[in-house]
Scaffold this motif. Structure first.
Motif, mmCIF file in Angstrom:
data_model
loop_
_atom_site.group_PDB
_atom_site.id
_atom_site.type_symbol
_atom_site.label_atom_id
_atom_site.label_comp_id
_atom_site.label_asym_id
_atom_site.label_seq_id
_atom_site.Cartn_x
_atom_site.Cartn_y
_atom_site.Cartn_z
ATOM 1 N N GLU A 191 -2.804 1.986 -4.084
ATOM 2 C CA GLU A 191 -2.659 3.308 -3.476
ATOM 3 C C GLU A 191 -3.089 3.246 -2.003
ATOM 4 O O GLU A 191 -4.158 2.731 -1.675
ATOM 5 C CB GLU A 191 -3.507 4.328 -4.228
ATOM 6 C CG GLU A 191 -3.365 5.754 -3.699
ATOM 7 C CD GLU A 191 -4.189 6.750 -4.498
ATOM 8 O OE1 GLU A 191 -4.415 7.866 -3.982
ATOM 9 O OE2 GLU A 191 -4.622 6.397 -5.624
ATOM 10 N N ALA A 192 -2.230 3.769 -1.127
ATOM 11 C CA ALA A 192 -2.543 3.756 0.301
ATOM 12 C C ALA A 192 -3.667 4.732 0.620
ATOM 13 O O ALA A 192 -3.724 5.833 0.066
ATOM 14 C CB ALA A 192 -1.295 4.117 1.111
ATOM 15 N N GLY A 235 4.713 4.652 -4.735
ATOM 16 C CA GLY A 235 3.971 4.075 -5.852
ATOM 17 C C GLY A 235 4.671 4.315 -7.182
ATOM 18 O O GLY A 235 4.690 3.436 -8.048
ATOM 19 N N SER A 236 5.263 5.504 -7.355
ATOM 20 C CA SER A 236 6.003 5.797 -8.592
ATOM 21 C C SER A 236 7.185 4.860 -8.748
ATOM 22 O O SER A 236 7.467 4.358 -9.847
ATOM 23 C CB SER A 236 6.476 7.250 -8.588
ATOM 24 O OG SER A 236 5.385 8.132 -8.614
ATOM 25 N N ALA A 237 7.911 4.620 -7.622
ATOM 26 C CA ALA A 237 9.053 3.713 -7.672
ATOM 27 C C ALA A 237 8.593 2.300 -8.020
ATOM 28 O O ALA A 237 9.254 1.597 -8.803
ATOM 29 C CB ALA A 237 9.784 3.725 -6.332
ATOM 30 N N ALA A 238 7.476 1.874 -7.433
ATOM 31 C CA ALA A 238 6.946 0.539 -7.732
ATOM 32 C C ALA A 238 6.519 0.446 -9.185
ATOM 33 O O ALA A 238 6.797 -0.553 -9.874
ATOM 34 C CB ALA A 238 5.773 0.231 -6.803
ATOM 35 N N GLU A 239 5.859 1.495 -9.680
ATOM 36 C CA GLU A 239 5.390 1.521 -11.073
ATOM 37 C C GLU A 239 6.561 1.399 -12.031
ATOM 38 O O GLU A 239 6.527 0.613 -12.986
ATOM 39 C CB GLU A 239 4.639 2.838 -11.320
ATOM 40 C CG GLU A 239 3.758 2.837 -12.546
ATOM 41 C CD GLU A 239 2.484 2.044 -12.338
ATOM 42 O OE1 GLU A 239 2.079 1.364 -13.305
ATOM 43 O OE2 GLU A 239 1.913 2.067 -11.237
ATOM 44 N N ALA A 240 7.619 2.178 -11.764
ATOM 45 C CA ALA A 240 8.781 2.182 -12.653
ATOM 46 C C ALA A 240 9.462 0.820 -12.694
ATOM 47 O O ALA A 240 10.052 0.435 -13.714
ATOM 48 C CB ALA A 240 9.771 3.252 -12.198
ATOM 49 N N MET A 297 1.638 -4.348 3.656
ATOM 50 C CA MET A 297 2.491 -3.340 4.280
ATOM 51 C C MET A 297 2.242 -1.982 3.628
ATOM 52 O O MET A 297 2.100 -1.881 2.399
ATOM 53 C CB MET A 297 3.961 -3.726 4.130
ATOM 54 C CG MET A 297 4.910 -2.923 4.999
ATOM 55 S SD MET A 297 6.607 -3.549 4.887
ATOM 56 C CE MET A 297 7.222 -3.087 6.524
ATOM 57 N N ALA A 298 2.181 -0.951 4.449
ATOM 58 C CA ALA A 298 2.059 0.414 3.961
ATOM 59 C C ALA A 298 3.458 1.010 3.814
ATOM 60 O O ALA A 298 4.311 0.811 4.679
ATOM 61 C CB ALA A 298 1.219 1.246 4.923
ATOM 62 N N VAL A 299 3.704 1.723 2.703
ATOM 63 C CA VAL A 299 5.047 2.245 2.410
ATOM 64 C C VAL A 299 4.940 3.734 2.096
ATOM 65 O O VAL A 299 4.133 4.142 1.251
ATOM 66 C CB VAL A 299 5.696 1.507 1.225
ATOM 67 C CG1 VAL A 299 7.143 1.974 1.035
ATOM 68 C CG2 VAL A 299 5.636 -0.006 1.421
ATOM 69 N N ARG A 300 5.769 4.524 2.767
ATOM 70 C CA ARG A 300 5.768 5.975 2.558
ATOM 71 C C ARG A 300 7.190 6.485 2.426
ATOM 72 O O ARG A 300 8.094 6.008 3.114
ATOM 73 C CB ARG A 300 5.056 6.677 3.721
ATOM 74 C CG ARG A 300 5.220 8.194 3.745
ATOM 75 C CD ARG A 300 4.280 8.843 4.758
ATOM 76 N NE ARG A 300 2.943 9.015 4.191
ATOM 77 C CZ ARG A 300 1.897 9.501 4.864
ATOM 78 N NH1 ARG A 300 2.017 9.820 6.149
ATOM 79 N NH2 ARG A 300 0.730 9.631 4.270
ATOM 80 N N VAL A 301 7.390 7.462 1.554
ATOM 81 C CA VAL A 301 8.666 8.164 1.435
ATOM 82 C C VAL A 301 8.560 9.450 2.251
ATOM 83 O O VAL A 301 7.571 10.188 2.146
ATOM 84 C CB VAL A 301 8.986 8.483 -0.039
ATOM 85 C CG1 VAL A 301 10.255 9.323 -0.144
ATOM 86 C CG2 VAL A 301 9.140 7.192 -0.834
ATOM 87 N N VAL A 302 9.564 9.694 3.111
ATOM 88 C CA VAL A 302 9.557 10.885 3.972
ATOM 89 C C VAL A 302 10.779 11.746 3.667
ATOM 90 O O VAL A 302 11.842 11.214 3.309
ATOM 91 C CB VAL A 302 9.542 10.505 5.470
ATOM 92 C CG1 VAL A 302 8.240 9.825 5.839
ATOM 93 C CG2 VAL A 302 10.722 9.616 5.826
ATOM 94 N N PRO A 303 10.643 13.076 3.782
ATOM 95 C CA PRO A 303 11.761 13.956 3.423
ATOM 96 C C PRO A 303 12.904 13.973 4.421
ATOM 97 O O PRO A 303 14.036 14.278 4.059
ATOM 98 C CB PRO A 303 11.106 15.334 3.305
ATOM 99 C CG PRO A 303 9.872 15.248 4.122
ATOM 100 C CD PRO A 303 9.408 13.823 4.038
ATOM 101 N N HIS A 362 0.874 -1.172 0.000
ATOM 102 C CA HIS A 362 0.000 0.000 0.000
ATOM 103 C C HIS A 362 0.913 1.224 0.000
ATOM 104 O O HIS A 362 1.549 1.520 1.014
ATOM 105 C CB HIS A 362 -0.899 0.005 1.233
ATOM 106 C CG HIS A 362 -1.769 -1.210 1.364
ATOM 107 N ND1 HIS A 362 -3.117 -1.190 1.075
ATOM 108 C CD2 HIS A 362 -1.478 -2.490 1.725
ATOM 109 C CE1 HIS A 362 -3.626 -2.407 1.275
ATOM 110 N NE2 HIS A 362 -2.649 -3.215 1.673
ATOM 111 N N THR A 363 1.013 1.916 -1.119
ATOM 112 C CA THR A 363 2.048 2.924 -1.294
ATOM 113 C C THR A 363 1.495 4.340 -1.352
ATOM 114 O O THR A 363 0.391 4.583 -1.853
ATOM 115 C CB THR A 363 2.817 2.657 -2.598
ATOM 116 O OG1 THR A 363 1.887 2.641 -3.694
ATOM 117 C CG2 THR A 363 3.535 1.313 -2.546
#
Length: 431
Positions: free
Chosen positions: A318-319, A306-311, A333-339, A300-301
């Motif tokens: 979509e989360a 999600g862009s990384a998974a798509e590529a 699993m939920a996946v998030r990119v943080v700054p 769940h991105t």
């Protein structure tokens, strides 16, 4: 079957009220409090031997529960938690032997001193008395709770979930029979059966029951906390995160993230969310998402993950807002990119259940901030969340993992099942 077992012998048996069970348990707890460590350890080993001897009977009862669960559409993760194979029965029995080998907390001196007036005061550990356990589909909890109760001098009233009804009844019958052969009161271990009304009785048996420990999903725990007039220790709900920091060793991060999610996804110390620092997204995300996906994990991105998974051609969904608060207990699993670290800490603060949180980093300052600022019972640095466990911590079998702050926090074992008493000895002093 010995007469002491008649309460649980079958559908015609008379099920006692909570008040009756608690009264019998109180008597049994007072007897337990008088036992030496040697007596308690001998009883625990007798319970273990009895379980081993009854393996075929226990597995057969468990098969009934599994069949009923499958027929009712129970999720695979819950079926796994419910299942007792002969090997698992052996492990459950060995957990009792492990408890027998642990130090006895009862009588342990917590602190003491001699006052200026000559009074000798000491604070010692004593049993709670009667402990109620309310739990769901893990029948090993039945044995762990009984064993830890016995070792710590407490009588236990067990209320397992209906999914494990046949298994729990068999386990309790076997253990009560073993107590009887040891000359102990069988009511040190009792099984509470019946509907919601008997659970309500247990939760409101203040003065008869000393402590309630719920172990299960968020709904069960919230119900117990809100409805109980008996003191409660909250346990178990694990919305655990793994944060991969900018300074992470990526090999460690990959191994930890995959282990934390996939080693045994149906338990509370499995990770449910993965947070990745944006500076690593390009290199790390394709690797970790691919490995998680190949292990059968539904991802769940957020948009960046999600862009990384798509590529990379990796399946994902979509989360939603709810995903960040979900304890999946499954291969999801939920996946998030943080700054940055601040964002990771803010996300965890908002969504944590207070169970276990992990950071992967080689930056000691980042690790220090994480361990200081994260409000959870256990905080891991460069290690899997799966280590939050009484056995892994060296405590032996655990009664649960407390996610609250009063009395006990984290894996609860023998000392957490005791309270303390002040003993004051004088020679005629008056005030």
């Amino acid at each position: 079957m010995p007469s002491a077992h008649h309460t649980y012998a079958g559908p015609m048996a008379v099920v006692p009220t909570v008040a009756e069970l608690a009264s019998r348990a109180r008597v049994a707890s007072r007897r337990l409090a008088l036992l030496s460590r040697a007596d308690k350890d001998a009883a625990l080993r007798a319970l273990a031997d009895a379980l081993d001897a009854a393996t075929t009977q226990i597995v057969a009862a468990n098969a009934e529960d599994i069949e009923r669960g499958r027929s009712g559409g129970m999720a695979d993760g819950l079926i796994d938690r419910l299942t007792l194979t002969p090997d698992r029965v052996g492990s459950v029995a060995n957990a009792l032997r492990d408890i027998a080998a642990l130090p006895d907390p009862v009588g342990e001196l917590v602190r003491g001193s001699t006052l200026a007036n000559g009074l000798q005061i000491r604070q010692v550990r004593v049993p709670m008395g009667v402990v109620g356990m309310i739990y769901e589909a893990r029948p090993n909890v039945t044995v762990d709770a009984a064993g830890l109760g016995l070792k710590s001098g407490n009588a236990v009233i067990l209320r397992g979930g209906s999914a494990a009804e046949s298994t729990n009844r068999t386990l309790v019958d076997v253990m009560r029979g073993a107590l009887e052969t040891q000359g102990l009161l069988v009511d040190a271990i009792a099984l509470l059966e019946g509907g919601r009304e008997v659970v309500k009785e247990l939760l409101t048996a203040r003065g008869q029951v000393d402590l309630i420990i719920p172990r299960g999903g968020a709904g069960l725990i919230q119900t117990v906390v809100t409805e109980s007039t008996v003191p409660v220790i909250e346990t178990g709900v694990g919305n655990c995160h793994v944060y991969v920091d900018a300074a992470a060793d990526l090999d460690k991060a990959l191994a930890i993230a995959v282990n934390a999610k996939t080693h045994r996804p149906s338990v509370c110390n499995a990770a449910e969310s993965l947070l990745v620092h944006e500076s690593l997204a390009g290199e790390f995300l394709p690797k970790v998402l691919a490995e998680l996906s190949s292990a059968g994990v539904t991802l769940h991105t957020d948009p960046a993950a999600g862009s990384a998974a798509e590529a990379a051609g990796i399946p994902h969904v979509e989360a939603t807002d709810e995903d960040w608060d979900t304890e999946y207990l499954a291969l999801e699993m939920a996946v998030r990119v943080v700054p940055d670290l601040d964002s990771a800490l803010a996300h965890i603060q908002q969504h944590t259940s207070g169970h276990t949180e992990a950071i992967v980093t080689e930056d000691r300052a980042a690790a220090r901030r994480f361990t200081t600022e994260v409000d959870a019972a256990a905080v891991m640095v460069n290690a899997s969340t799966r280590f939050t466990d009484g056995g892994e911590f060296g405590f032996g079998a655990e009664i649960g993992i407390s996610t609250q702050k009063l009395h006990a926090r984290g894996p609860m074992a023998l000392p957490e099942l005791t309270t303390t008493k002040w003993i004051v000895e004088g020679d005629g002093q008056i005030r």
